[in-house]
Design a protein around this motif. Structure first.
Motif, short mmCIF file in Angstrom:
data_model
loop_
_atom_site.label_atom_id
_atom_site.label_comp_id
_atom_site.label_asym_id
_atom_site.label_seq_id
_atom_site.Cartn_x
_atom_site.Cartn_y
_atom_site.Cartn_z
N GLU A 69 0.83 -1.21 0.00
CA GLU A 69 0.00 0.00 0.00
C GLU A 69 0.87 1.25 0.00
O GLU A 69 0.58 2.23 -0.70
CB GLU A 69 -0.94 -0.01 1.21
N THR A 70 1.94 1.23 0.79
CA THR A 70 2.87 2.36 0.79
C THR A 70 3.54 2.52 -0.56
O THR A 70 3.74 3.63 -1.06
CB THR A 70 3.93 2.17 1.89
N LEU A 71 3.88 1.38 -1.18
CA LEU A 71 4.52 1.41 -2.50
C LEU A 71 3.62 2.07 -3.53
O LEU A 71 4.08 2.90 -4.33
CB LEU A 71 4.87 -0.01 -2.93
N LYS A 72 2.35 1.72 -3.53
CA LYS A 72 1.41 2.31 -4.49
C LYS A 72 1.39 3.83 -4.34
O LYS A 72 1.39 4.57 -5.34
CB LYS A 72 0.01 1.75 -4.27
N SER A 73 1.37 4.29 -3.10
CA SER A 73 1.34 5.74 -2.85
C SER A 73 2.62 6.41 -3.32
O SER A 73 2.57 7.46 -3.98
CB SER A 73 1.14 5.98 -1.35
N ARG A 74 3.74 5.79 -3.05
CA ARG A 74 5.02 6.40 -3.40
C ARG A 74 5.25 6.37 -4.92
O ARG A 74 5.92 7.25 -5.47
CB ARG A 74 6.16 5.70 -2.68
N GLU A 221 -0.38 -10.18 -2.86
CA GLU A 221 0.46 -10.10 -1.66
C GLU A 221 1.88 -9.64 -1.99
O GLU A 221 2.87 -10.24 -1.58
CB GLU A 221 0.49 -11.44 -0.92
N ALA A 222 1.96 -8.57 -2.77
CA ALA A 222 3.24 -7.97 -3.15
C ALA A 222 4.13 -8.93 -3.91
O ALA A 222 5.36 -8.88 -3.81
CB ALA A 222 3.96 -7.43 -1.91
N GLY A 223 3.51 -9.81 -4.70
CA GLY A 223 4.26 -10.72 -5.54
C GLY A 223 4.64 -12.04 -4.89
O GLY A 223 5.33 -12.85 -5.50
N ARG A 224 4.17 -12.29 -3.66
CA ARG A 224 4.53 -13.54 -2.99
C ARG A 224 3.67 -14.71 -3.45
O ARG A 224 3.99 -15.87 -3.18
CB ARG A 224 4.42 -13.38 -1.48
#
Length: 439
Positions: A69-74, A221-224
């Motif tokens: 979620e933080t990655l999407k924002s950044r 899940e972030a690619g997991r």
């Protein structure tokens, strides 16, 4: 390379030997160097990944879900909130991690990490589109306030000269494996992280479509893991691991070991037998079947040694798990399957001990490390693993076995040094002083 050494275990002798030319080291010094390193090693090469040591709770900012979620924002506005962890990215191209090399003597390689903001700026003039689905979560170090990601940039070849201008290059993971200094803790951890990242990225490349309905899959899940995009299917797909048995077959008198060679091996190298496990088969059954099929030797008792992740196999099997065993032969006659092996022979303990040529391993490591440095400087383009382990200088041993980065080496060295249970009389391996019980 092989195992992790704590910084406190690196003796003055090891530090000195790293800097001396091979030809100046005596056989006694080389054996002391090799034995000291071997008995202080903690885990196999590609294991010991410190980013995988703990899984943060879902509410933690370092967990895959929160970090995504933080990655999407950044990615959308590049805003770094005070409470957000830093993100570092490791690029890959065609299964090769980005690496750089120090100016030390001998040279030492490190992974080419970029901060997320720096990496976005680096991509500004390229055609590569960085999205949350192109990044794969590797893990975190909360004590460093960092979350680590990997990304495959193979589709944009224009990035290669851009990285090269900063003395970075994409290096074959096998070359980095050989180039890793046994005494360098950072490099051994880097190797484990790179192996994990490569396995995940290659798995993503070969699982783009659902094996059940044929529709495209999407990262979760972030690619997991991945999931089928078909709402009527929604099949969950998890990273693939292919188990392989690898065994040192020993005769009934415990005096000889069965070693084999394949046409793809570098010259003079012999190793253990190995093979994939078939469906519905136990590990012990696989050891007996593979030994019989490849050499015609019948095996009785099978004893577990250790296991090793092996992310440097063929791309269709992005992460093999090598499960190591000792196997006691019930017969001695060899009938080689020429479709599988070039040759297989019984070798005496003394001959095998001579094949554990520490000088060759150290020469190979230094040669590969120098190659990585030249590649990062743009001097050398080619990557040929055979030359890394075929250093034609000085007097060569008539045969040698895989280096300490491979589980085969440790199966063989354990037997040479009489650390093998005798026909079931013991159920645990005897460990030399200073070695940890997991090996």
């Amino acid at each position: 390379m092989l195992f992790l050494l704590s910084s406190s275990s690196t003796s003055p002798l090891l530090s000195l030997c790293r800097k001396l030319p091979i030809k100046t080291l005596t056989s006694k010094t080389l054996w002391h160097l090799y034995f000291t390193m071997s008995t202080n090693l903690k885990t196999h090469a590609f294991a010991g990944n410190t980013l995988r040591s703990t899984t943060p709770k879902p509410e933690s900012p370092f967990s895959p879900i929160s970090a995504l979620e933080t990655l999407k924002s950044r990615l959308s506005d590049n805003t770094l909130l005070p409470s957000s962890p830093n993100f570092k990215v490791l690029p890959f191209r065609k299964g090769r991690p980005l690496a750089t090399s120090t100016g030390d003597s001998p040279p030492v390689w490190h992974l080419g990490w970029f901060n997320l903001g720096e990496f976005k700026g680096f991509l500004a003039s390229s055609e590569f589109q960085l999205t949350e689905n192109s990044l794969v979560y590797l893990g975190s170090r909360s004590e460093d306030d960092v979350v680590y990601w990997a990304v495959d940039v193979s589709e944009d070849s224009s990035l290669v000269p851009q990285f090269g201008a900063k003395h970075f290059c994409f290096v074959e993971l096998r070359t980095l494996m050989v180039a890793t200094d046994w005494t360098d803790e950072r490099a051994t951890i880097d190797l484990a992280i790179a192996g994990h990242a490569r396995a995940l990225l290659e798995w993503h490349n070969i699982s783009r479509f659902c094996g059940h309905c044929g529709e495209k899959t999407v990262p979760m899940e972030a690619g997991r893991r991945k999931e089928c995009s078909n709402v009527l299917c929604k099949k969950r797909i998890y990273p693939r691991v292919d188990p392989v048995v690898i065994m040192l077959v020993i005769d009934r008198e415990n005096d000889r070991a069965l070693l084999s060679k394949q046409s793809r091996f570098v010259p003079r190298m012999w190793s253990c037998l190995a093979g994939f496990i078939e469906p519905g088969e136990s590990l012990e059954e696989a050891v007996r079947r593979e030994t019989w099929e490849e050499t015609g030797v019948e095996v009785g008792e099978v004893i577990y040694h250790s296991s090793q992740p092996w992310p440097v196999g063929q791309n269709s099997m992005p992460c093999q798990l090598m499960v190591g065993f000792f196997a006691y032969a019930k017969s001695l006659e060899i009938n080689v399957d020429k479709d599988e092996l070039e040759d297989a022979q019984w070798h005496s303990r003394e001959d095998v001990k001579k094949a554990l040529t520490s000088a060759e391993y150290i020469k190979a490591q230094r040669t590969a490390a120098a190659k990585v440095e030249r590649m990062c400087k743009g001097v050398e383009k080619g990557q040929n693993l055979s030359t890394d382990f075929n250093v034609e200088s000085g007097e060569l041993a008539p045969m040698f076995v895989p280096g300490p980065f491979a589980i085969a080496h440790h199966l063989i060295s354990s037997w040479v040094n009489n650390q093998v249970p005798l026909n079931g009389a013991e159920t645990q391996l005897k460990q030399p002083a200073g070695a940890l019980s997991n090996l």
